[in-house]
Motif scaffolding. Structure first.
Motif, mmCIF file in Angstrom:
data_model
loop_
_atom_site.group_PDB
_atom_site.id
_atom_site.type_symbol
_atom_site.label_atom_id
_atom_site.label_comp_id
_atom_site.label_asym_id
_atom_site.label_seq_id
_atom_site.Cartn_x
_atom_site.Cartn_y
_atom_site.Cartn_z
ATOM 1 N N HIS A 110 2.389 3.659 3.253
ATOM 2 C CA HIS A 110 1.511 4.821 3.430
ATOM 3 C C HIS A 110 2.340 6.094 3.456
ATOM 4 O O HIS A 110 2.173 6.943 4.331
ATOM 5 C CB HIS A 110 0.666 4.688 4.710
ATOM 6 C CG HIS A 110 -0.602 5.479 4.660
ATOM 7 N ND1 HIS A 110 -1.061 6.223 5.722
ATOM 8 C CD2 HIS A 110 -1.496 5.659 3.666
ATOM 9 C CE1 HIS A 110 -2.199 6.820 5.385
ATOM 10 N NE2 HIS A 110 -2.489 6.483 4.133
ATOM 11 N N VAL A 159 4.997 8.354 7.927
ATOM 12 C CA VAL A 159 4.576 7.507 9.057
ATOM 13 C C VAL A 159 5.804 6.928 9.776
ATOM 14 O O VAL A 159 6.900 6.845 9.197
ATOM 15 C CB VAL A 159 3.621 6.388 8.581
ATOM 16 C CG1 VAL A 159 2.439 6.981 7.817
ATOM 17 C CG2 VAL A 159 4.338 5.364 7.704
ATOM 18 N N HIS A 188 -7.273 7.422 14.131
ATOM 19 C CA HIS A 188 -6.213 7.741 13.163
ATOM 20 C C HIS A 188 -5.787 9.184 13.324
ATOM 21 O O HIS A 188 -6.608 10.049 13.620
ATOM 22 C CB HIS A 188 -6.685 7.496 11.721
ATOM 23 C CG HIS A 188 -5.544 7.343 10.769
ATOM 24 N ND1 HIS A 188 -4.927 8.420 10.195
ATOM 25 C CD2 HIS A 188 -4.908 6.239 10.311
ATOM 26 C CE1 HIS A 188 -3.948 7.984 9.415
ATOM 27 N NE2 HIS A 188 -3.909 6.668 9.466
ATOM 28 N N ARG A 206 4.346 -4.104 5.122
ATOM 29 C CA ARG A 206 5.069 -2.841 5.234
ATOM 30 C C ARG A 206 6.553 -3.001 4.922
ATOM 31 O O ARG A 206 7.239 -2.033 4.581
ATOM 32 C CB ARG A 206 4.822 -2.249 6.610
ATOM 33 C CG ARG A 206 4.896 -0.764 6.706
ATOM 34 C CD ARG A 206 4.245 -0.054 5.528
ATOM 35 N NE ARG A 206 2.807 0.096 5.533
ATOM 36 C CZ ARG A 206 2.138 1.105 6.056
ATOM 37 N NH1 ARG A 206 2.771 2.082 6.641
ATOM 38 N NH2 ARG A 206 0.822 1.160 5.958
HETATM 39 C C1 LMR Z 1 -0.291 3.759 7.912
HETATM 40 O O1 LMR Z 1 -0.830 2.973 7.149
HETATM 41 O O2 LMR Z 1 0.943 3.858 8.032
HETATM 42 C C2 LMR Z 1 -1.111 4.633 8.708
HETATM 43 O O3 LMR Z 1 -2.458 4.513 8.578
HETATM 44 C C3 LMR Z 1 -0.551 5.437 9.759
HETATM 45 C C4 LMR Z 1 -0.629 6.887 9.358
HETATM 46 O O4 LMR Z 1 -0.429 7.720 10.251
HETATM 47 O O5 LMR Z 1 -0.915 7.196 8.196
#
Ligand code: LMR
Ligand code: ACO
Length: 262
Positions: free
Chosen positions: A69, A73, A145, A222
């Motif tokens: 993302h 982040v 969020h 991730r």
């Molecule tokens: C993400 O997927 O990393 C997020 O939704 C967190 C963000 O703050 O975008």
């Protein structure tokens, strides 16, 4: 005489004693030959069984949609800082991994756990569920969020919900409960939407994954993004990151003399 040794560990996941690894009994190469994908291996290892075609399509989408993302982040930023400090890939990626926790990415398990509790103990009683959460847990995992809101919806969430509900036959009590929670929380505050963690958690509970496996989906997905950020910074030969003073509010004492030590 005969010596009996107690095994040190017991495993049910995999076995490498033959010519190749077997995942819960299935040879890895045979899974490949028969057309299975990484999403099937995930389900096999984490949920003890091969998913149906429909289930594996959902798992694949969950991983794809949460792979990254952007650099801002907590996770990606942690890995980027590591990469820029010249840290090797595993350590820089684990710096980003360390950020996965109750506020960022690591709310999948508890979202699944508490939405499931809601389905069982608070059916048709969202205010009762929210009051219980406020008293016993705090912020509802899977809700809220920093930048996404009703006005700026999270397309990932919309896509996953629509895919599962309109293009599969999955029975979705947990997801439905989470969506009802979102209706109430967003009426209070625009950004208290069902977030990616919450959506993943609810769908994975509906898919029958064990609760304690759920954060694994964000961790796994991730990792793809964090490795990407590490490679990207290395390819650009990026310099060490040091925060500029204007990014810091120095709420410190005025400069003063150190008193004599008594
Ligand atoms: C993400 O997927 O990393 C997020 O939704 C967190 C963000 O703050 O975008
Ligand atoms: N449940 C109930 N109330 C909440 C929630 C929640 N999940 N999240 C925020 N609030 C409330 C806060 O209590 C606060 O109320 P107040 O203004 O009356 O004091 C207000 O909303 C703002 O809260 P902040 O913590 O300032 O919001 P922030 O934007 O910093 O937080 C965050 C975003 C961390 C995601 C937060 O919503 C949260 O903790 N959610 C639960 C954990 C979670 O699901 N994290 C995963 C996010 S998605 C991802 O990382 C991939």
């Amino acid at each position: 005489g005969e010596v009996i040794v107690e095994p040190l560990i017991r495993t049910t996941v995999s076995d490498d004693r033959g010519e190749e690894p077997r995942y819960r009994g299935y040879a890895a190469s045979e899974l490949c030959e028969k057309g299975y994908g990484i999403e099937d291996v995930i389900a096999l290892m984490w949920n003890k069984k091969l998913p149906t075609k429909e289930e594996s399509e959902i798992i694949k989408r969950i991983i794809m949609i949460s792979a990254d993302h952007g650099p801002a982040v907590s996770g990606a930023f942690g890995s980027i800082i590591g990469a820029c400090a010249g840290i090797d890939m595993p350590q820089a990626v684990s710096a980003g991994m360390t950020m996965i926790g109750p506020r960022f990415g690591g709310a999948v398990t508890n979202a699944g756990k508490y939405f499931q509790k809601g389905v069982r103990e608070f059916p048709n009683d969202i205010p009762g569920f929210l009051a219980w959460m406020k008293k016993n847990v705090g912020p509802v995992p899977g809700i809220g969020h920093r930048v996404k809101s009703l006005k700026n919806p999270d397309k990932r969430v919309k896509y996953l919900v629509s895919y599962v509900k309109n293009e599969t036959s999955l029975h979705t009590p947990c997801l439905d409960f989470a969506l009802e929670v979102e209706k109430v929380t967003t009426a209070k505050k625009d950004n208290l939407i069902l977030n990616v963690d919450g959506t993943m958690g609810a769908i994975l509970v509906d898919l029958g994954f064990p609760i304690h496996s759920l954060n694994g989906f964000f961790v796994l997905a991730r990792t793809i993004g964090m490795i990407g950020h590490w490679i990207d910074q290395n390819e650009q030969n990026s310099r060490l990151i040091r925060l500029y003073d204007y990014l810091i509010n120095y709420a410190v004492e005025d400069e003063r003399d150190v008193p004599e030590k008594k």
